[in-house]
Scaffold this active site. Structure first.
Site, PDB file in Angstrom:
ATOM      1  N   GLY A   1      71.453 -22.039 -79.087  1.00 29.09           N
ATOM      2  CA  GLY A   1      70.380 -22.096 -78.101  1.00 29.09           C
ATOM      3  C   GLY A   1      69.576 -23.060 -78.281  1.00 29.09           C
TER       4      GLY A   1
ATOM      5  N   LYS B   1      55.929 -36.330 -73.722  1.00 29.74           N
ATOM      6  CA  LYS B   1      55.027 -35.956 -74.662  1.00 29.74           C
ATOM      7  C   LYS B   1      54.413 -37.255 -75.158  1.00 29.74           C
ATOM      8  CE  LYS B   1      57.723 -31.969 -75.637  1.00 29.74           C
ATOM      9  NZ  LYS B   1      58.678 -31.449 -76.461  1.00 29.74           N
TER      10      LYS B   1
END
Length: 432
Positions: A188, A206
């Site tokens: 995941g 970012k």
């Protein structure tokens, strides 16, 4: 304590949004005590109203996000839907109707943060976005507030957990890129389409945000040089280990030595095992900040996931609500320096270049001549023949620091040599 609650509108109720709603409900008393007034979830805008959302009352669910932010009684809008539109329009509408905003939207802030800042200032509202970079790690607020009196010269870090997990597995287990990606997907950590992560788009957004705050100048996503990490191989890790290094996908924001410009870039790089970032494992994030007075600081922790990101969102929510009670606002955009963003060619860095060459006398001299002609000094050279006796050898050159444009020109010239069969890999060396 004020008894009238502060009303919160939540835009998006996915992994992060649902966790924000849960914490607001289960920790309501604690949040009220910390803020000085109760907070009330007044509405939740979603795209699929029929989806089961445990802990969120059905009467709060709406598909009309615009109507929700226009209500006029909303104090704070929490935006966790992501993307450019409709998020940008909803945030500016929230400001126009008297609400402050907490956002986790790195893509929007990196692409058009100036518009959001201007709208917030025009209407006297707060814009907080700790959750947009590095999940639960307190990073934006220290840069905006704690280090506001210092001069930051460099911000370098691992800001994407998916890529760090993949590279860490390649390093520690010897797995290839595809194998490590499959493991990240199964656990995941990687999306079904991992392009935004592995090609560096997420980290670049970012980096733009971090550079803008650190250097008090506007840096947009398009200003950030970007390389992905899909071409990193087991052979690269073997070479890194021979140098006492490992490989990380780094976001690097730097102020030029003369202070007249800045750079922002994302790419794989070899870093020494002695550097603090080398020990960052699994899906964790870490950001290394170098400031004139404070020296070197490192911020470390989980950089993604529902709970860590929700923690950052709730921290911002508490701060914004406190400001609202005090009829004040927190820090806005600081872009007074207006420094230009230099192209990647101006960046001074080191290179690790692995070449496949003809196994015969004089090759090393030819290669060294090319480096000299482009003004690039060689630090170390390693050469060894192939065991299969095919007449080729491997030549690894590590350079001293030089402008990236000179290094790139060197590589192009090397490709034209008859004795160079191919360029096996090219990687920058950072953190020294």
């Amino acid at each position: 304590m004020r008894t009238r609650p502060l009303k919160v509108a939540l835009l998006g109720c996915g992994v992060v949004g649902s966790e924000v709603a849960r914490i607001m409900t289960t920790h309501a008393d604690d949040l009220a005590a910390r803020i000085g007034a109760p907070v009330e979830l007044a509405g939740v805008a979603v795209r699929r109203p029929d989806k089961v959302r445990g802990g969120v009352p059905a009467e709060l669910i709406t598909t009309d996000a615009t109507a929700l932010v226009k209500r006029g009684d909303i104090d704070v809008v929490v935006e966790v839907i992501g993307g450019i539109e409709p998020a940008r329009g909803l945030i500016t509408t929230a400001f126009e109707h008297g609400a402050s905003v907490v956002s986790a939207n790195k893509a929007l802030l990196a692409q058009d943060g100036a518009t959001l800042y201007a709208a917030a200032e025009q209407h006297g509202q707060d814009l907080y976005y700790e959750a947009a970079v590095a999940g639960a790690i307190p990073l934006i607020r220290p840069l905006r507030e704690s280090l506001a009196g210092d001069k930051i010269n460099r911000v370098m870090g691992i800001v994407n957990g998916t890529t760090n997990f993949i590279l860490d597995k390649m390093d520690t287990s010897g797995a290839g890129y595809s194998e490590a990606l499959d493991e990240a997907t199964a656990l995941g950590y990687a999306e079904a389409d991992p392009t935004a992560d592995v090609e560096g788009f997420d980290a670049a957004a970012k980096a733009a945000i971090l550079a803008g705050i650190a250097f008090h100048t506007r840096v947009r996503l398009d200003d950030v040089y970007r390389e992905g990490m899909t071409e990193v191989t087991a052979a690269d890790f073997a070479s890194a280990k021979q140098m006492g290094c490992t490989i990380k996908l780094l976001a690097i924001c730097e102020r030029a030595a003369d202070g007249e410009s800045v750079t922002a870039r994302v790419h794989p790089a070899m870093i020494p095992l002695s550097h603090p970032l080398a020990s960052v494992r699994e899906a964790y994030n870490a950001v290394f900040v170098e400031a004139e007075a404070a020296g070197r600081l490192m911020f470390y922790g989980p950089g993604a996931g529902g709970s860590p990101t929700a923690s950052a969102v709730l921290g911002d929510l508490v701060a914004v609500c406190r400001n609202r009670l005090n009829e004040a606002t927190g820090p806005g955009e600081s872009a007074y320096t207006r420094l230009p963003v230099s192209p990647m060619g101006d960046v001074v860095t080191r290179y690790h270049i692995s070449l496949d060459v003809a196994d015969k006398p004089g090759v090393l001299a030819q290669v060294a001549t090319v480096f000299a002609e482009h003004g690039v000094s060689i630090d170390t050279v390693r050469q060894h023949g192939r065991q299969d006796g095919d007449g080729e050898a491997s030549l690894v050159v590590v350079t001293h620091r030089a402008p990236d444009a000179a290094l790139s020109g060197t590589v192009e010239a090397l490709r034209k040599l008859d004795t160079v069969r191919g360029v096996a890999s090219i990687m920058r060396v950072e953190g020294e």
